[in-house]
Scaffold this active site. Structure first.
Site, PDB file in Angstrom:
ATOM      1  N   HIS A 203      37.691   3.318  -8.539  1.00 12.64           N
ATOM      2  CA  HIS A 203      37.512   2.736  -7.200  1.00 12.64           C
ATOM      3  C   HIS A 203      36.510   1.591  -7.155  1.00 12.64           C
ATOM      4  O   HIS A 203      36.402   0.903  -6.155  1.00 12.64           O
ATOM      5  CB  HIS A 203      37.079   3.807  -6.200  1.00 12.64           C
ATOM      6  CG  HIS A 203      35.618   4.151  -6.314  1.00 12.64           C
ATOM      7  ND1 HIS A 203      35.130   4.971  -7.287  1.00 12.64           N
ATOM      8  CD2 HIS A 203      34.544   3.740  -5.595  1.00 12.64           C
ATOM      9  CE1 HIS A 203      33.825   5.074  -7.171  1.00 12.64           C
ATOM     10  NE2 HIS A 203      33.430   4.337  -6.151  1.00 12.64           N
TER      11      HIS A 203
HETATM   12  C1  UD1 Z   1      31.681   2.720  -1.436  1.00 13.11           C
HETATM   13  C2  UD1 Z   1      30.335   2.384  -2.070  1.00 13.11           C
HETATM   14  C3  UD1 Z   1      30.310   2.919  -3.499  1.00 13.11           C
HETATM   15  C4  UD1 Z   1      30.646   4.380  -3.533  1.00 13.11           C
HETATM   16  C5  UD1 Z   1      31.989   4.622  -2.866  1.00 13.11           C
HETATM   17  C6  UD1 Z   1      32.306   6.093  -2.836  1.00 13.11           C
HETATM   18  C7  UD1 Z   1      29.309   0.296  -1.232  1.00 13.11           C
HETATM   19  C8  UD1 Z   1      28.971  -1.101  -1.565  1.00 13.11           C
HETATM   20  N1  UD1 Z   1      30.087   0.962  -2.136  1.00 13.11           N
HETATM   21  O1  UD1 Z   1      32.697   1.993  -2.135  1.00 13.11           O
HETATM   22  O2  UD1 Z   1      29.017   2.739  -4.033  1.00 13.11           O
HETATM   23  O3  UD1 Z   1      30.698   4.838  -4.897  1.00 13.11           O
HETATM   24  O4  UD1 Z   1      31.930   4.108  -1.523  1.00 13.11           O
HETATM   25  O5  UD1 Z   1      33.658   6.328  -2.532  1.00 13.11           O
HETATM   26  O6  UD1 Z   1      28.896   0.789  -0.200  1.00 13.11           O
HETATM   27  N2  UD1 Z   1      38.776   2.462   2.919  1.00 13.11           N
HETATM   28  C9  UD1 Z   1      39.781   3.187   3.558  1.00 13.11           C
HETATM   29  N3  UD1 Z   1      39.489   4.454   3.988  1.00 13.11           N
HETATM   30  C10 UD1 Z   1      38.267   5.024   3.810  1.00 13.11           C
HETATM   31  C11 UD1 Z   1      37.280   4.295   3.139  1.00 13.11           C
HETATM   32  C12 UD1 Z   1      37.549   3.015   2.704  1.00 13.11           C
HETATM   33  O7  UD1 Z   1      40.885   2.716   3.734  1.00 13.11           O
HETATM   34  O8  UD1 Z   1      38.055   6.162   4.248  1.00 13.11           O
HETATM   35  C13 UD1 Z   1      39.041   1.085   2.494  1.00 13.11           C
HETATM   36  C14 UD1 Z   1      38.132   0.137   3.273  1.00 13.11           C
HETATM   37  O9  UD1 Z   1      38.719  -0.306   4.446  1.00 13.11           O
HETATM   38  C15 UD1 Z   1      37.912  -0.999   2.301  1.00 13.11           C
HETATM   39  C16 UD1 Z   1      38.008  -0.323   0.941  1.00 13.11           C
HETATM   40  O10 UD1 Z   1      38.653   0.943   1.131  1.00 13.11           O
HETATM   41  O11 UD1 Z   1      38.926  -1.964   2.397  1.00 13.11           O
HETATM   42  C17 UD1 Z   1      36.671  -0.171   0.303  1.00 13.11           C
HETATM   43  O12 UD1 Z   1      35.776   0.632   1.102  1.00 13.11           O
HETATM   44  P1  UD1 Z   1      34.187   0.351   1.099  1.00 13.11           P
HETATM   45  O13 UD1 Z   1      33.512   1.344   1.972  1.00 13.11           O
HETATM   46  O14 UD1 Z   1      33.930  -1.081   1.332  1.00 13.11           O
HETATM   47  O15 UD1 Z   1      33.706   0.574  -0.385  1.00 13.11           O
HETATM   48  P2  UD1 Z   1      34.116   1.686  -1.465  1.00 13.11           P
HETATM   49  O16 UD1 Z   1      34.958   1.008  -2.478  1.00 13.11           O
HETATM   50  O17 UD1 Z   1      34.633   2.923  -0.814  1.00 13.11           O
END
Ligand code: UD1
Length: 348
Positions: A203
């Site tokens: 991820h």
């Molecule tokens: C975040 C943390 C990372 C952690 C991870 C755990 C930061 C910079 N990164 O990364 O350190 O290891 O969480 O999982 O804070 N999304 C969904 N549904 C969700 C969550 C996210 O669709 O429930 C999508 C978001 O809209 C976004 C992407 O996934 O487009 C990434 O989500 P984001 O929270 O930005 O970072 P993670 O990759 O989850």
């Protein structure tokens, strides 16, 4: 005397579960704030249900660039810290929610306690590394999971504020392992045999946002595992790239993100784990499962030294030593002991 705790991403909810419980036992009032960074049920609401606790408020902030997300959280958390009249703000790990909580509190002169302080990958291109460094320097009390974390903080001149408490994830792993064996049906649901399959998760932005890198990693894993089935719970971030770029899936068993109980069961039953998650590297180690970390460096160097983990580029050490360096499963109690001391010193 209220402690305001900030969570947002899945692993923070897991870590907060044991600390919130320990705060309740010590009769310290807590306001638990969920920034909303993770919002899919499997990555958020279902975790609270599993551990039997709830956020007091959900700010509903997610998506956008790092600056947008962190900035919106900063504004909302400032108001929340004031409203709660918080005496301490407690933050976990290294996400944008962690940084926003620490910065909002520090600017309001509210002491910040950082759980899982002192980790370093020494790779400043990772957003998490920037979040960790900044949060540690803003915090008043740095609660470290390992000796390595303590040493990192001493090198940065932060040793006087640091204390070794052990790893709260180890507390959780010890509690959840047996329950997962009893309650989870994940192996049956996917026709997997104990010890006969491999778990994969990916991820990290640096691994999944570039489709070429993601394709290389999947090819590497497919070659490494041979005929063994691969259970691959796919993070939403990874799912978006896999779908838009039509990357080859090598017949892997792809699922939506698993709940914590199913994930724990999947790890316990697996022959090997391949992951870029910090939490999963450690959980594999706690459950004595070999891990290959799909990154070029790791913050959890003890797992490598002990022989249970290797970087995907490196050779695995031949001897395995016992679980050490992550405490004794009572980290949450120590976290709360430190918080109570700080409250007493600040509030008289
Ligand atoms: C975040 C943390 C990372 C952690 C991870 C755990 C930061 C910079 N990164 O990364 O350190 O290891 O969480 O999982 O804070 N999304 C969904 N549904 C969700 C969550 C996210 O669709 O429930 C999508 C978001 O809209 C976004 C992407 O996934 O487009 C990434 O989500 P984001 O929270 O930005 O970072 P993670 O990759 O989850």
């Amino acid at each position: 005397m209220t402690v305001l705790s900030v969570v947002g991403a899945r692993p923070q909810i897991i870590k907060a579960s044991v600390v919130s419980e320990a705060l309740r036992r010590a009769s310290v009032p807590e306001w638990l704030v969920h920034t909303g960074q993770h919002y899919d049920p499997a990555m958020s609401g279902e975790l609270f249900d599993l551990f039997g606790f709830q956020a007091d408020v959900n700010l509903g902030i997610h998506g956008g660039s790092h600056a947008e997300m962190t900035g919106r959280m900063l504004v909302a958390l400032e108001a929340t810290v004031v409203e709660a009249d918080a005496r301490i703000v407690l933050v976990y790990g290294d996400t944008n929610s962690t940084l926003a909580g620490a910065l909002a509190a520090a600017k309001l002169h509210v002491p910040v306690v950082h759980v899982e302080a002192g980790l370093r990958s020494f790779n400043r291109r990772m957003p998490e590394e920037l979040n960790r460094i900044t949060t540690d320097h803003l915090s008043d009390l740095l609660l470290c999971p390992t000796h390595t974390a303590m040493t990192n903080l001493e090198r940065e001149g932060l040793g006087a504020r640091a204390s070794l408490v052990g790893d709260v994830m180890y507390d959780v792993a010890l509690m959840v392992g047996e329950r997962a064996r009893r309650q989870s049906r994940i192996l049956e649901d996917h026709g997997l045999d104990d010890g006969g399959y491999v778990v994969l998760t990916l991820h990290r932005a640096e691994n999944v946002d570039d489709p070429v890198r993601l394709g290389q990693l999947l090819t590497y894993v497919a070659e490494a595992v041979g005929e063994r089935p691969v259970l691959f719970p796919v993070h939403p971030r990874t799912r978006a790239v896999l779908d838009s770029e039509r990357i080859r899936d090598f017949g892997m068993v792809m699922t939506t993100p698993l709940n914590y109980l199913d994930m724990t069961r999947a790890v316990i039953g697996s022959a090997e784990v391949f992951t870029d998650s910090g939490g999963l590297q450690k959980e594999a180690y706690f459950h004595r499962v070999l891990c290959t970390t799909l990154r070029d460096e790791t913050e959890w160097t003890e797992t490598i030294d002990a022989g249970w983990n290797r970087l995907w580029t490196a050779e695995r050490a031949s001897t395995l030593s016992d679980i050490h360096d992550y405490g004794d499963g009572n980290a949450a109690e120590r976290v709360v002991g430190e918080i109570v001391q700080l409250l007493e010193s600040r509030c008289g």
